[in-house]
Structures are given as C-alpha cells and as structure tokens.
Motif scaffolding. Structure first.
Motif, short mmCIF file in Angstrom:
data_model
loop_
_atom_site.label_atom_id
_atom_site.label_comp_id
_atom_site.label_asym_id
_atom_site.label_seq_id
_atom_site.Cartn_x
_atom_site.Cartn_y
_atom_site.Cartn_z
N VAL A 100 -85.64 39.85 -66.06
CA VAL A 100 -87.09 40.05 -66.07
C VAL A 100 -87.38 41.41 -66.69
O VAL A 100 -86.84 42.43 -66.24
CB VAL A 100 -87.68 39.97 -64.65
CG1 VAL A 100 -89.17 40.31 -64.67
CG2 VAL A 100 -87.46 38.59 -64.04
N VAL A 101 -88.21 41.42 -67.71
CA VAL A 101 -88.64 42.67 -68.34
C VAL A 101 -90.07 42.96 -67.89
O VAL A 101 -90.97 42.14 -68.10
CB VAL A 101 -88.59 42.56 -69.88
CG1 VAL A 101 -89.08 43.86 -70.52
CG2 VAL A 101 -87.18 42.24 -70.35
N ASN A 102 -90.27 44.12 -67.28
CA ASN A 102 -91.59 44.48 -66.78
C ASN A 102 -91.80 45.98 -66.96
O ASN A 102 -90.88 46.76 -66.73
CB ASN A 102 -91.73 44.11 -65.29
CG ASN A 102 -93.17 44.10 -64.83
OD1 ASN A 102 -93.96 43.25 -65.25
ND2 ASN A 102 -93.53 45.04 -63.98
N PRO A 103 -92.99 46.41 -67.37
CA PRO A 103 -93.19 47.84 -67.62
C PRO A 103 -93.25 48.70 -66.38
O PRO A 103 -93.21 49.92 -66.49
CB PRO A 103 -94.52 47.87 -68.38
CG PRO A 103 -95.22 46.62 -67.99
CD PRO A 103 -94.15 45.60 -67.77
N ARG A 104 -93.34 48.09 -65.20
CA ARG A 104 -93.43 48.85 -63.95
C ARG A 104 -92.29 48.45 -63.01
O ARG A 104 -91.86 47.31 -63.02
CB ARG A 104 -94.77 48.58 -63.25
CG ARG A 104 -95.97 48.81 -64.12
CD ARG A 104 -97.24 48.37 -63.43
NE ARG A 104 -98.37 48.37 -64.37
CZ ARG A 104 -98.72 47.32 -65.11
NH1 ARG A 104 -98.05 46.19 -65.01
NH2 ARG A 104 -99.74 47.41 -65.93
#
Length: 390
Positions: free
Chosen positions: A38-42
C-alpha cells in the motif's frame, strides 16, 4: 478458505490507503502469498468523514494503520507520481520505484478550491485533506469566538462544518451558491435549514462568491460580508496521477474503467473509490461506496490472477447522512440508485445512525484484516449497459 497461491507470487500495488484502498488491500489476502504493498502519503489512516470534527476540536480523525492492515501487507509512506505501464512500475516522489503485476488505483479525492474565484486559492482554507484541516484548525484557534466565519458550499461537507462551528459558539455564514443540501429530499432540506437557523447560521442559498479577500467575502450581486476566516467546501477534485500516467480519464480526472473497474487502457490497472469512473458514470463520492468498490476492485484483481472472468460491479445505496453538531443529524433515505425520497430520520436517532455509520466504515476494514472476504454490501440494480467513452 484461502485460494492456493500461484507458483510465482503476484505483486499488487495499492495506490492510496483510504476507505477503498485499505479495504482492497485486506481483501486481497483471500489469496495466499500475494505480495501486497500500500502506497500512501501519510503514515496514518485519515477518517475524512470526521475532518469537520477535527477542525472544530470536537473529535480526532487519524487512525493507526497497525490496527487496520492485515498481516503481511507492506505500507510505503510516499506519493505515487507516475504509473509506468510499459515497465510495470509505480514511480514515487522519493525516487523509488515499485514493480507490480497489478495496480489498484485508489487515490481518492481532494479538495477543489477554484482558481477562477479571485483570492480563493490564496485566502480560503480547505478541509478535504488532513494537512489542510490541520492548518484550518490552527487558524481557528487563533480567532476570537465571535470572529465571523464563512463556509462556502451548501453540500454535506459545508453543512457539517458550519453546524459543528455554530454549535461551538462561532458566528457562521453558509454561502451555498445554490440549493442547500441539493441531494436531499424537500423534507430533509427543511430539517437541515431549521436546525441551522435555530443555531444562528446565516444561510445564503443563492449567493455566489465572486471574490475571497483576507477579511471579507464578495458576492456576485455586489454584496460584501466581513469574514475573518473563509472555509471552502464547494466540491471535490481528484489527483491527476492517471492522466500523468497516460491513462484516459473523465473530465474531473477519474480513471475511466469498464464495469469490472478495469482501466480501459490497461487490464492490469483496476480502480476503486472516488477516483474511479466505470463506463464514464461514476458512483457518488462517499466512504459508503468506497469500501464496497475496494472489495470489488480486489475481486477483479484476484480473478485476473486466477485466470477467470471478473464480475461486474454492483452497489445499492440507501441514502446519506449529515451531522448537525454532536447531538443531531439528518439521515436522508434514498432508493438503491441513490435517488432521494421525501423521507428522513432526524434528531438524536439521526445522530446515532450517523455515528454508527462512521464507526462501521473503519470497523469493516479491521474486520476484513482479521477475516479476508468477510465484507458485505447492499447489491444494486443492474447498471445500464454503456461502453466507457473513448
């Protein structure tokens, strides 16, 4: 029971860890030995349906991913800048690249402060994302309680924000730019308007904002009202990742897909949530739709890994809910196609339904982490057959 894994594990990159992406990642664990990133900015999950509470200081909106994502799912805190479909890599802002066999495109939606309104981008505050909500909360803390606040947008986000601040004793104007709560039936709209009036919110339904100034808001009819703080809640946009990756999108920027949520350009890319436009006819942006669409996007990926034909999407709506402070809400009832009927549940019962709905949106992600494949949703009527536009 998990499906047997392929000889070479499939690598699935889920771009976005919101309501759709987090549930999709957990649902993928139905098949053993699938590598899920999972790629997430936070580093934390954001409950966007609680951001108005976070801004007003009546609640929090961040949840630890450690309590949401199932065992074996890798979380990469970074932003995707491009999907390289030829190389099958997701390129990140940090300079890294992630190889993939399949992508679930769940980038969600963003706030949309229009550049066409002078001063809006410079002086208005958004609250559709955690960082903008943090700035807004800090600015509110600097203002005296009687400082005039203007909320722009008569939809559910604008109403909830105005109501939350009014209940805290703020002086609030709600500039709708059109009908108040346009997605609600007549009786539901009247209930919302009555609560706002009783709590001192000045509702300007037809007033269109023509300019945002540092300490005032100007309207198209020439009126100018003092505003120590202007909050823009007038609609949503989506990240431009799909277009930047050479994939076809609708006018707003949502990824164009077929009815299995598969990109019309690449069958290894499957969309879910607010950023998906199946057949060019997207469902309403909402956490209600995001979770089921995440599960169905994961099912499409699992079908492609297994070499079977993916199912077409199905989702039935039951209505929408708007909170009016902490003790009241209006639960608008609707048909499966999301068409409002002239009936609602209000008062404390409406508030109880709203709170259960918000909690359920997160709890079903946790349940899916414990029991992949356990998620259920209301099935909808068949969607009209129509190809995605070129």
């Amino acid at each position: 029971m998990s499906t047997p894994a392929p000889a070479t594990p499939s690598k699935v990159v889920v771009i976005g860890g919101g309501y759709a992406g987090a549930l999709a990642a957990n649902h993928l664990r139905m098949r053993a030995d699938v590598g899920i990133t999972v790629v997430n900015p936070r580093p934390e999950f954001v409950e966007r349906v609680r951001l108005h509470q976070f801004v007003a200081g009546t609640g929090e909106a961040a949840v630890d991913y450690g309590t949401l994502l199932g065992e074996g799912i890798r979380l990469v805190v970074d932003s995707a800048t491009r999907i390289d479909t030829a190389a099958r890599t997701v390129r990140l802002a940090s300079g890294r690249a992630l190889d993939y066999d399949h992508v679930i495109y769940a980038v969600g939606s963003t706030g949309a402060i229009p550049s066409s309104v002078p001063g809006a981008a410079e002086f208005a505050f958004g609250l559709a994302e955690f960082e903008s909500a943090q700035r807004l909360r800090a600015r509110l803390a600097e203002l005296p309680l009687d400082a005039p606040v203007t909320v722009v947008g008569g939809g559910l986000t604008g109403i909830e924000t105005a109501a939350e601040l009014a209940e805290r004793g703020r002086t609030v104007t709600l500039a709708c730019g059109g009908t108040l709560a346009p997605s609600f039936g007549a009786s539901g709209r009247r209930a919302v308007a009555k609560w706002l009036s009783r709590h001192g919110v000045a509702v300007l339904e037809a007033a269109e904002v023509s300019e945002v100034q540092p300490d005032a808001v100007a309207f198209a009819d020439g009126a100018v009202r003092a505003s120590a703080l202007t909050i823009w809640a007038g609609g949503f946009g989506v990240p431009r990742l799909a277009a930047a990756s050479g994939l076809r999108t609708d006018e707003l920027g949502r990824l164009l897909t077929d009815e299995t949520l598969t990109s019309v350009d690449d069958d290894r890319i499957v969309a879910a949530g607010d950023a998906a436009a199946p057949s060019g006819r997207p469902l309403r942006m909402s956490c209600y739709a995001a979770g089921p669409l995440g599960a169905q996007a994961a099912n499409t990926v699992l079908s492609r890994i297994a070499g079977t034909e993916p199912a077409t999407i199905t989702l039935g709506f039951s209505g929408a809910c708007v909170s009016l402070g902490r003790r009241t809400a209006v639960r608008q009832l609707a048909r499966k196609d999301d068409t409002a009927v002239n009936a609602y549940v209000g008062g404390r019962m409406g508030a109880a339904i709203k709170e259960v709905t918000c909690k359920f949106a997160v709890s079903r992600i946790r349940r899916e982490a414990r029991r992949p494949g356990s998620v259920i949703w209301v099935k909808g009527d068949p969607r009209p057959k129509q190809p995605a536009p070129a």
